[in-house]
Design a protein around this motif. Structure first.
Motif, PDB file in Angstrom:
ATOM      1  N   SER A 111      -6.380  10.886  15.994  1.00 11.38           N
ATOM      2  CA  SER A 111      -5.735  10.147  15.311  1.00 11.38           C
ATOM      3  C   SER A 111      -6.653  10.251  13.802  1.00 11.38           C
ATOM      4  O   SER A 111      -7.825  10.150  13.998  1.00 11.38           O
ATOM      5  CB  SER A 111      -5.995   8.667  15.428  1.00 11.38           C
ATOM      6  N   GLY A 112      -6.099  10.470  12.668  1.00 11.94           N
ATOM      7  CA  GLY A 112      -6.462  10.596  11.322  1.00 11.94           C
ATOM      8  C   GLY A 112      -6.677   9.257  10.596  1.00 11.94           C
ATOM      9  O   GLY A 112      -6.706   9.201   9.421  1.00 11.94           O
ATOM     10  N   ARG A 113      -5.809   8.398  11.583  1.00 11.00           N
ATOM     11  CA  ARG A 113      -5.493   7.115  10.541  1.00 11.00           C
ATOM     12  C   ARG A 113      -6.547   6.301  10.280  1.00 11.00           C
ATOM     13  O   ARG A 113      -7.588   6.125  10.960  1.00 11.00           O
ATOM     14  CB  ARG A 113      -4.463   6.356  11.380  1.00 11.00           C
ATOM     15  N   GLU A 114      -6.427   5.601   8.963  1.00  8.51           N
ATOM     16  CA  GLU A 114      -7.561   4.856   8.557  1.00  8.51           C
ATOM     17  C   GLU A 114      -7.440   3.263   9.181  1.00  8.51           C
ATOM     18  O   GLU A 114      -6.362   2.955   9.525  1.00  8.51           O
ATOM     19  CB  GLU A 114      -7.532   4.714   7.158  1.00  8.51           C
ATOM     20  N   ALA A 115      -8.622   2.627   9.273  1.00 11.69           N
ATOM     21  CA  ALA A 115      -8.748   1.354   9.818  1.00 11.69           C
ATOM     22  C   ALA A 115      -7.578   0.513   8.792  1.00 11.69           C
ATOM     23  O   ALA A 115      -7.963   0.708   7.811  1.00 11.69           O
ATOM     24  CB  ALA A 115      -9.937   0.649  10.032  1.00 11.69           C
ATOM     25  N   VAL A 116      -7.351  -0.494   9.169  1.00 14.99           N
ATOM     26  CA  VAL A 116      -6.452  -1.724   8.442  1.00 14.99           C
ATOM     27  C   VAL A 116      -7.671  -1.998   7.312  1.00 14.99           C
ATOM     28  O   VAL A 116      -7.155  -2.073   6.097  1.00 14.99           O
ATOM     29  CB  VAL A 116      -6.134  -2.774   9.173  1.00 14.99           C
ATOM     30  N   GLU A 117      -8.750  -2.266   7.730  1.00 16.55           N
ATOM     31  CA  GLU A 117      -9.745  -2.743   6.629  1.00 16.55           C
ATOM     32  C   GLU A 117      -9.792  -1.723   5.545  1.00 16.55           C
ATOM     33  O   GLU A 117     -10.102  -2.003   4.387  1.00 16.55           O
ATOM     34  CB  GLU A 117     -11.083  -2.845   7.367  1.00 16.55           C
ATOM     35  N   ASP A 118      -9.799  -0.363   5.807  1.00 17.61           N
ATOM     36  CA  ASP A 118      -9.969   0.694   5.078  1.00 17.61           C
ATOM     37  C   ASP A 118      -8.891   0.638   3.893  1.00 17.61           C
ATOM     38  O   ASP A 118      -9.138   0.764   2.857  1.00 17.61           O
ATOM     39  CB  ASP A 118     -10.190   2.024   5.335  1.00 17.61           C
ATOM     40  N   GLU A 119      -7.527   0.241   4.537  1.00 17.88           N
ATOM     41  CA  GLU A 119      -6.340   0.363   3.598  1.00 17.88           C
ATOM     42  C   GLU A 119      -6.509  -0.829   2.698  1.00 17.88           C
ATOM     43  O   GLU A 119      -6.275  -0.696   1.669  1.00 17.88           O
ATOM     44  CB  GLU A 119      -5.404   0.638   4.415  1.00 17.88           C
ATOM     45  N   LEU A 120      -7.084  -1.981   3.032  1.00 10.98           N
ATOM     46  CA  LEU A 120      -7.133  -2.953   2.521  1.00 10.98           C
ATOM     47  C   LEU A 120      -8.131  -2.703   1.259  1.00 10.98           C
ATOM     48  O   LEU A 120      -7.752  -3.343   0.249  1.00 10.98           O
ATOM     49  CB  LEU A 120      -7.447  -4.281   3.287  1.00 10.98           C
ATOM     50  N   GLU A 121      -9.154  -2.292   1.556  1.00 13.55           N
ATOM     51  CA  GLU A 121     -10.293  -2.102   0.682  1.00 13.55           C
ATOM     52  C   GLU A 121      -9.571  -1.060  -0.494  1.00 13.55           C
ATOM     53  O   GLU A 121      -9.935  -1.073  -1.732  1.00 13.55           O
ATOM     54  CB  GLU A 121     -11.295  -1.564   1.192  1.00 13.55           C
ATOM     55  N   ASN A 122      -8.875   0.144   0.209  1.00 15.90           N
ATOM     56  CA  ASN A 122      -8.396   0.835  -0.744  1.00 15.90           C
ATOM     57  C   ASN A 122      -7.321   0.218  -1.982  1.00 15.90           C
ATOM     58  O   ASN A 122      -7.321   0.541  -3.065  1.00 15.90           O
ATOM     59  CB  ASN A 122      -7.534   2.168  -0.074  1.00 15.90           C
ATOM     60  N   ARG A 123      -6.602  -0.573  -1.343  1.00 14.69           N
ATOM     61  CA  ARG A 123      -5.756  -1.534  -2.350  1.00 14.69           C
ATOM     62  C   ARG A 123      -6.343  -2.211  -3.097  1.00 14.69           C
ATOM     63  O   ARG A 123      -5.814  -2.427  -4.299  1.00 14.69           O
ATOM     64  CB  ARG A 123      -4.614  -2.124  -1.463  1.00 14.69           C
ATOM     65  N   ARG A 124      -7.365  -2.786  -2.991  1.00 15.02           N
ATOM     66  CA  ARG A 124      -8.055  -3.773  -3.791  1.00 15.02           C
ATOM     67  C   ARG A 124      -8.870  -2.874  -4.773  1.00 15.02           C
ATOM     68  O   ARG A 124      -8.795  -3.298  -5.821  1.00 15.02           O
ATOM     69  CB  ARG A 124      -9.325  -4.420  -2.936  1.00 15.02           C
ATOM     70  N   ILE A 125      -9.324  -1.581  -4.651  1.00 12.48           N
ATOM     71  CA  ILE A 125      -9.636  -0.703  -5.456  1.00 12.48           C
ATOM     72  C   ILE A 125      -8.833  -0.152  -6.413  1.00 12.48           C
ATOM     73  O   ILE A 125      -9.175  -0.500  -7.473  1.00 12.48           O
ATOM     74  CB  ILE A 125     -10.575   0.495  -4.830  1.00 12.48           C
ATOM     75  N   GLU A 126      -7.711   0.033  -5.906  1.00 17.43           N
ATOM     76  CA  GLU A 126      -6.723   0.526  -6.824  1.00 17.43           C
ATOM     77  C   GLU A 126      -6.188  -0.563  -7.783  1.00 17.43           C
ATOM     78  O   GLU A 126      -6.082  -0.288  -8.971  1.00 17.43           O
ATOM     79  CB  GLU A 126      -5.309   0.823  -5.895  1.00 17.43           C
ATOM     80  N   GLN A 127      -6.047  -1.887  -7.247  1.00 14.67           N
ATOM     81  CA  GLN A 127      -5.803  -2.889  -8.208  1.00 14.67           C
ATOM     82  C   GLN A 127      -6.860  -3.219  -9.289  1.00 14.67           C
ATOM     83  O   GLN A 127      -6.664  -3.440 -10.430  1.00 14.67           O
ATOM     84  CB  GLN A 127      -5.356  -4.227  -7.392  1.00 14.67           C
ATOM     85  N   ALA A 128      -8.104  -3.082  -8.858  1.00 11.18           N
ATOM     86  CA  ALA A 128      -9.192  -3.265  -9.878  1.00 11.18           C
ATOM     87  C   ALA A 128      -9.082  -2.088 -10.922  1.00 11.18           C
ATOM     88  O   ALA A 128      -9.412  -2.427 -12.085  1.00 11.18           O
ATOM     89  CB  ALA A 128     -10.605  -3.142  -8.956  1.00 11.18           C
ATOM     90  N   ILE A 129      -9.090  -1.083 -10.581  1.00  7.20           N
ATOM     91  CA  ILE A 129      -8.941   0.286 -11.396  1.00  7.20           C
ATOM     92  C   ILE A 129      -7.782   0.013 -12.312  1.00  7.20           C
ATOM     93  O   ILE A 129      -7.980   0.017 -13.700  1.00  7.20           O
ATOM     94  CB  ILE A 129      -8.734   1.614 -10.866  1.00  7.20           C
ATOM     95  N   SER A 130      -6.621  -0.426 -11.904  1.00  4.29           N
ATOM     96  CA  SER A 130      -5.330  -0.650 -12.475  1.00  4.29           C
ATOM     97  C   SER A 130      -5.586  -1.962 -13.642  1.00  4.29           C
ATOM     98  O   SER A 130      -5.384  -1.517 -14.869  1.00  4.29           O
ATOM     99  CB  SER A 130      -4.146  -1.028 -11.828  1.00  4.29           C
ATOM    100  N   ALA A 131      -6.252  -2.915 -13.147  1.00  2.42           N
ATOM    101  CA  ALA A 131      -6.568  -4.087 -14.029  1.00  2.42           C
ATOM    102  C   ALA A 131      -7.717  -3.451 -15.144  1.00  2.42           C
ATOM    103  O   ALA A 131      -7.272  -3.874 -16.213  1.00  2.42           O
ATOM    104  CB  ALA A 131      -6.950  -5.249 -13.425  1.00  2.42           C
ATOM    105  N   PHE A 132      -8.478  -2.724 -15.009  1.00  2.43           N
ATOM    106  CA  PHE A 132      -9.398  -2.237 -15.820  1.00  2.43           C
ATOM    107  C   PHE A 132      -8.936  -1.483 -16.688  1.00  2.43           C
ATOM    108  O   PHE A 132      -9.065  -1.559 -18.058  1.00  2.43           O
ATOM    109  CB  PHE A 132     -10.535  -1.430 -15.188  1.00  2.43           C
TER     110      PHE A 132
END
Length: 185
Positions: A106-127
């Motif tokens: 399985s190459g799937r990321e953990a749920v925590e990784d997905e949540l962290e990725n979304r948080r980073i995306e939102q932070a970059i977008s806000a910036f």
């Protein structure tokens, strides 16, 4: 045709959705794919894969900004293709071996990784939305669309040193912003 109508065609499973998407966003898809892959054949393959990806994503997804959704699918597929092609140049045997194991591992990321990725995306977008428009556009052209510095210079009318300086300063500010937001770099 309006984006909402094209999305509805996907939901109705009408093949016309693909031709309408190509008509409206094919040029954007090719632009994104070509900037990453630098090969017309690979770019076209990526665009075709984009349409398949859109077909499989809708339903259940109903994107609010279809152009962004289309370019994101294209970009992600092009990056995967680029990674595959780059790996193939380094060690074709390893790529073949890994592809044989795809069904087992399985190459799937953990749920925590997905949540962290979304948080980073939102932070970059806000910036980015806090930056001046010209700096934001240059940053996106370079790091989202993978445009060359020379191409950005031609479009913006700025010198190479000005563009590289703007990118350096924006990256520096982004790093400080992400650290302030508690995102580890």
């Amino acid at each position: 045709m309006e984006d909402s109508s094209i999305i509805q065609l996907y939901w109705e499973r009408s093949e016309q959705a693909i031709s309408e998407t190509d008509s409206k966003y094919g040029k954007l898809c090719r632009y994104v794919a070509m900037n990453i892959l630098k090969s017309r054949e690979d770019g076209e393959e990526c665009v075709n894969d984009t349409y398949l990806g859109l077909w499989n994503a809708m339903p259940p997804q109903r994107p609010s900004r279809f152009s962004v959704f289309v370019s994101r699918v294209t970009r992600n597929l092009a990056l995967k293709k680029y990674e595959y092609l780059s790996a193939a140049k380094r060690n074709p045997e390893a790529v073949c071996s890994l592809s044989e194991l795809e069904d087992c591992v399985s190459g799937r990321e953990a749920v925590e990784d997905e949540l962290e990725n979304r948080r980073i995306e939102q932070a970059i977008s806000a910036f980015l939305w806090r930056q001046e428009e010209e700096k934001r556009v240059i940053f996106l052209r370079r790091y989202w669309y993978f445009e060359s510095i020379d191409s950005i210079c031609r479009r913006s009318g700025y010198s190479r040193s000005k563009v590289t300086s703007m990118l350096h300063q924006t990256r520096k500010k982004l790093r400080a912003y992400l650290e302030k937001e508690g995102i580890e770099i």
